[in-house]
Design an enzyme around this catalytic site. Structure first.
Site, PDB file in Angstrom:
ATOM      1  CD  GLU A  80      -2.969   1.105   2.271  1.00  8.84           C
ATOM      2  OE1 GLU A  80      -2.921   0.209   3.127  1.00  8.84           O
ATOM      3  OE2 GLU A  80      -3.827   2.006   2.254  1.00  8.84           O
ATOM      4  CG  HIS A 377      -3.443   8.789  -0.215  1.00  6.65           C
ATOM      5  ND1 HIS A 377      -4.412   7.856  -0.333  1.00  6.65           N
ATOM      6  CD2 HIS A 377      -2.806   8.501   0.922  1.00  6.65           C
ATOM      7  CE1 HIS A 377      -4.376   7.039   0.693  1.00  6.65           C
ATOM      8  NE2 HIS A 377      -3.402   7.423   1.476  1.00  6.65           N
TER       9      HIS A 377
HETATM   10  P1  HMG Z   1       4.538  15.550   4.503  1.00  3.35           P
HETATM   11  O1  HMG Z   1       4.323  16.462   5.661  1.00  3.35           O
HETATM   12  O2  HMG Z   1       4.234  16.050   3.133  1.00  3.35           O
HETATM   13  O3  HMG Z   1       6.032  14.995   4.554  1.00  3.35           O
HETATM   14  O4  HMG Z   1       3.748  14.202   4.761  1.00  3.35           O
HETATM   15  P2  HMG Z   1       7.350  15.800   4.206  1.00  3.35           P
HETATM   16  O5  HMG Z   1       7.517  15.846   2.728  1.00  3.35           O
HETATM   17  O6  HMG Z   1       7.427  17.071   4.991  1.00  3.35           O
HETATM   18  O7  HMG Z   1       8.486  14.808   4.785  1.00  3.35           O
HETATM   19  C1  HMG Z   1       8.651  14.624   6.201  1.00  3.35           C
HETATM   20  C2  HMG Z   1       9.155  13.210   6.436  1.00  3.35           C
HETATM   21  O8  HMG Z   1       8.145  12.253   6.080  1.00  3.35           O
HETATM   22  C3  HMG Z   1      10.365  12.839   5.595  1.00  3.35           C
HETATM   23  O9  HMG Z   1      11.526  13.258   6.264  1.00  3.35           O
HETATM   24  C4  HMG Z   1      10.266  11.330   5.542  1.00  3.35           C
HETATM   25  O10 HMG Z   1      10.730  10.769   6.738  1.00  3.35           O
HETATM   26  C5  HMG Z   1       8.756  11.127   5.452  1.00  3.35           C
HETATM   27  P3  HMG Z   1      12.862  13.499   5.426  1.00  3.35           P
HETATM   28  O11 HMG Z   1      13.341  12.189   4.870  1.00  3.35           O
HETATM   29  O12 HMG Z   1      12.538  14.474   4.309  1.00  3.35           O
HETATM   30  O13 HMG Z   1      13.838  14.044   6.435  1.00  3.35           O
HETATM   31  N1  HMG Z   1       8.303  11.077   4.049  1.00  3.35           N
HETATM   32  C6  HMG Z   1       8.497  10.023   3.235  1.00  3.35           C
HETATM   33  N2  HMG Z   1       9.119   8.853   3.425  1.00  3.35           N
HETATM   34  C7  HMG Z   1       9.127   7.969   2.404  1.00  3.35           C
HETATM   35  N3  HMG Z   1       8.572   8.220   1.202  1.00  3.35           N
HETATM   36  C8  HMG Z   1       7.950   9.387   0.966  1.00  3.35           C
HETATM   37  C9  HMG Z   1       7.892  10.341   2.004  1.00  3.35           C
HETATM   38  N4  HMG Z   1       7.337  11.556   2.113  1.00  3.35           N
HETATM   39  C10 HMG Z   1       7.619  11.990   3.370  1.00  3.35           C
HETATM   40  N5  HMG Z   1       7.396   9.610  -0.234  1.00  3.35           N
HETATM   41  C11 HMG Z   1       2.964  11.996   4.369  1.00  3.35           C
HETATM   42  C12 HMG Z   1       3.535  13.277   3.749  1.00  3.35           C
HETATM   43  C13 HMG Z   1       2.534  11.063   3.274  1.00  3.35           C
HETATM   44  C14 HMG Z   1       4.054  11.351   5.210  1.00  3.35           C
HETATM   45  C15 HMG Z   1       1.778  12.404   5.322  1.00  3.35           C
HETATM   46  O14 HMG Z   1       0.810  13.081   4.556  1.00  3.35           O
HETATM   47  C16 HMG Z   1       1.114  11.237   6.001  1.00  3.35           C
HETATM   48  O15 HMG Z   1       1.623  10.691   6.957  1.00  3.35           O
HETATM   49  N6  HMG Z   1      -0.071  10.852   5.572  1.00  3.35           N
HETATM   50  C17 HMG Z   1      -0.800   9.691   6.114  1.00  3.35           C
HETATM   51  C18 HMG Z   1      -0.681   8.566   5.153  1.00  3.35           C
HETATM   52  C19 HMG Z   1      -1.281   7.278   5.654  1.00  3.35           C
HETATM   53  O16 HMG Z   1      -1.654   7.097   6.789  1.00  3.35           O
HETATM   54  N7  HMG Z   1      -1.332   6.301   4.764  1.00  3.35           N
HETATM   55  C20 HMG Z   1      -1.850   5.000   5.016  1.00  3.35           C
HETATM   56  C21 HMG Z   1      -2.849   4.637   3.954  1.00  3.35           C
HETATM   57  S1  HMG Z   1      -4.367   5.426   4.285  1.00  3.35           S
HETATM   58  C22 HMG Z   1      -5.113   4.248   5.294  1.00  3.35           C
HETATM   59  O17 HMG Z   1      -5.249   3.136   4.904  1.00  3.35           O
HETATM   60  C23 HMG Z   1      -5.325   4.502   6.738  1.00  3.35           C
HETATM   61  C24 HMG Z   1      -6.378   5.457   7.220  1.00  3.35           C
HETATM   62  O18 HMG Z   1      -7.645   5.232   6.676  1.00  3.35           O
HETATM   63  C25 HMG Z   1      -6.392   5.182   8.711  1.00  3.35           C
HETATM   64  C26 HMG Z   1      -7.314   6.040   9.472  1.00  3.35           C
HETATM   65  O19 HMG Z   1      -8.353   6.437   8.936  1.00  3.35           O
HETATM   66  O20 HMG Z   1      -7.007   6.253  10.681  1.00  3.35           O
HETATM   67  C27 HMG Z   1      -5.962   6.851   6.931  1.00  3.35           C
END
Ligand code: HMG
Length: 426
Positions: A80, A377
């Site tokens: 995912e 996403h």
């Molecule tokens: P952001 O604030 O845009 O991140 O978040 P950023 O670009 O400022 O980066 C900060 C740090 O995040 C990075 O540090 C990385 O550690 C990490 P750095 O390396 O730059 O020092 N990071 C990444 N690591 C790997 N690949 C990447 C990446 N981008 C940032 N591409 C982020 C962006 C996606 C992290 C944030 O929006 C987030 O956490 N979103 C939540 C996503 C999520 O939970 N996904 C799961 C699928 S959805 C689901 O199934 C669950 C749900 O329904 C559960 C619920 O309802 O409770 C949501």
């Protein structure tokens, strides 16, 4: 551990180099990862039945997980998008707040024997309690190797379940050391069955391990400074309050609880899979635990300390994870996972996995109560589209930022922008 910032922006070779320089893997396991060595057919064929091939999933690593002051590079296997990004995001923030602290409350597995058609139930209950020591001895004789390793059957409890048919249930508690213990428990339980039938005059219905591992509970906690939630003080407070409300909402509404807990298992399953453990067992136990009050509830709790301006998270789960046994020694990528984790004990691995669940929930809730889940996403989807459009590694960041600046985007827009970028670079 060295600086992992921007790890996700690196090429595979660069990532491997960072891992090499961090000196986490021994040469054998580094080469295994480097050569992407996976489960071979012969081993797979010996693991399960009717095998015609093997099935691959992405294997990622997440840096910056600090649990009980130990730093981990966490292997995660998931299909995912955004799960690994979210875990990395949360781990980095929580590390800056001192990391996770955990408590392993106990580590014993439970098995049960259900007896029915007992002529005199109160005498049977009395008999079993009186002969408890003999029964424990009998269980240990059935599996002496676990006793030699310092574990074995440690307690036995009974319960009478009254209903259409009354069941007298005998629960056996076993210290399985580093194993998950299904074989150990089932062997011991089957050894007790006959004796119990003899003493109670009843019939045994079944003898089997329970995945509701309430004697293997682990709690992970973290405290996050408000200032790490947002640079803006008011916005940080608003996010903290909304995260507290989000955890209350997940306790109140089973529709939300289901999704809330799914998010926790995004991370937990990924590590459980990478460690070669039985994720169905972990899921089954945790979901039963989520329903222990009689209604299915969100598993994490978030509270805010408004005096010292910290958001406090807590997650308690049954975590009967193993470092030995099952398929753990067979899959070469699992061996690399254990190496990446610096050969943790079962208790350490359990603590780490519950911490990953809490981290995953933190990232999901923070996104949900602030930007919304789609923003993150969309950023990741833009990257996939950029690659699909044929962008080279160095072209991806610019193409992604052009795409996410648009209201909506698709493959043809990605191709168009890529053409434009290349024209400008000529
Ligand atoms: P952001 O604030 O845009 O991140 O978040 P950023 O670009 O400022 O980066 C900060 C740090 O995040 C990075 O540090 C990385 O550690 C990490 P750095 O390396 O730059 O020092 N990071 C990444 N690591 C790997 N690949 C990447 C990446 N981008 C940032 N591409 C982020 C962006 C996606 C992290 C944030 O929006 C987030 O956490 N979103 C939540 C996503 C999520 O939970 N996904 C799961 C699928 S959805 C689901 O199934 C669950 C749900 O329904 C559960 C619920 O309802 O409770 C949501």
């Amino acid at each position: 551990m060295n600086n992992w910032s921007g790890f996700y922006k690196k090429t595979r070779d660069e990532r491997l180099n960072v891992i090499k320089e961090a000196n986490i893997l021994d040469n054998e396991h580094f080469n295994l990862l480097n050569n992407n060595k996976i489960l071979d057919f012969e081993t797979a064929n010996n693991m399960v039945e009717n095998v015609v091939g093997t099935f691959s999933l992405p294997f990622s690593v997440v840096p910056n997980f600090v649990v009980d002051k130990k730093s981990y590079l966490v292997p995660m296997v998931t299909e995912e998008p955004s799960v690994v990004a979210a875990a990395s995001f949360a781990a980095k923030i929580i590390k800056r707040s001192g990391g996770f602290t955990t408590t392993v409350h106990n580590r014993q597995m439970i098995g049960q024997i259900a007896l029915y058609d007992i002529p005199d139930v109160s005498s049977a209950l009395h008999q079993i309690q009186e002969k408890k020591a003999n029964l424990l001895e009998l269980a240990n004789q059935a599996y002496p190797s676990i006793v030699k390793r310092g574990g074995g059957a440690c307690d036995l409890r009974t319960e009478l379940l009254k209903g259409e048919t009354d069941f007298l249930v005998v629960y056996l508690l076993v210290d399985t050391q580093e194993a998950m213990g299904a074989n150990i428990l089932n062997t011991m339980l089957e050894a007790l069955k006959e004796q119990l039938e003899l003493w109670t005059g009843g019939e045994s219905l079944m003898a089997i391990l329970s995945n509701y591992a309430t004697e293997a509970l682990v709690t992970a906690s973290c405290e996050i400074d408000f200032r790490l939630l947002s640079r803006d003080k008011t916005e940080a407070e608003k996010i903290a309050r909304k995260m507290v409300l989000a955890s209350q909402f997940a306790k109140a509404d089973p529709y939300r609880a289901s999704t809330h807990n799914k998010g926790i298992f995004n991370g937990i399953d990924a590590v459980v899979l990478a460690s070669g453990n039985d994720w169905r067992a972990i899921e089954a136990g945790a979901h039963t635990y989520a329903a222990r009050s009689g209604s299915y509830q969100g598993l994490t709790s978030w509270t805010a300390n408004w005096t010292n301006r910290k958001l406090q998270g807590q997650l308690t789960l049954p975590m009967p994870i193993a470092t030995k046994g099952g398929s753990i020694g067979l899959n070469p990528t699992v061996a690399a996972s254990f190496d990446l984790l610096n050969q943790p004990t079962a208790k350490e691995l359990a603590s780490l996995i519950v911490s990953v669940g809490l981290a995953q929930n933190f990232a999901a809730l923070k996104a949900l109560v602030s930007t919304g889940i789609q923003a993150g996403h969309m950023k990741l989807q833009a990257k996939s589209l950029a690659l699909l459009a044929g962008a080279q590694e160095q072209e991806v960041p610019l193409l992604v930022s052009r795409l996410t600046a648009e209201k909506s985007f698709n493959l043809s827009l990605a191709q168009e922008i890529l053409k434009d970028l290349r024209k400008k670079n000529q």
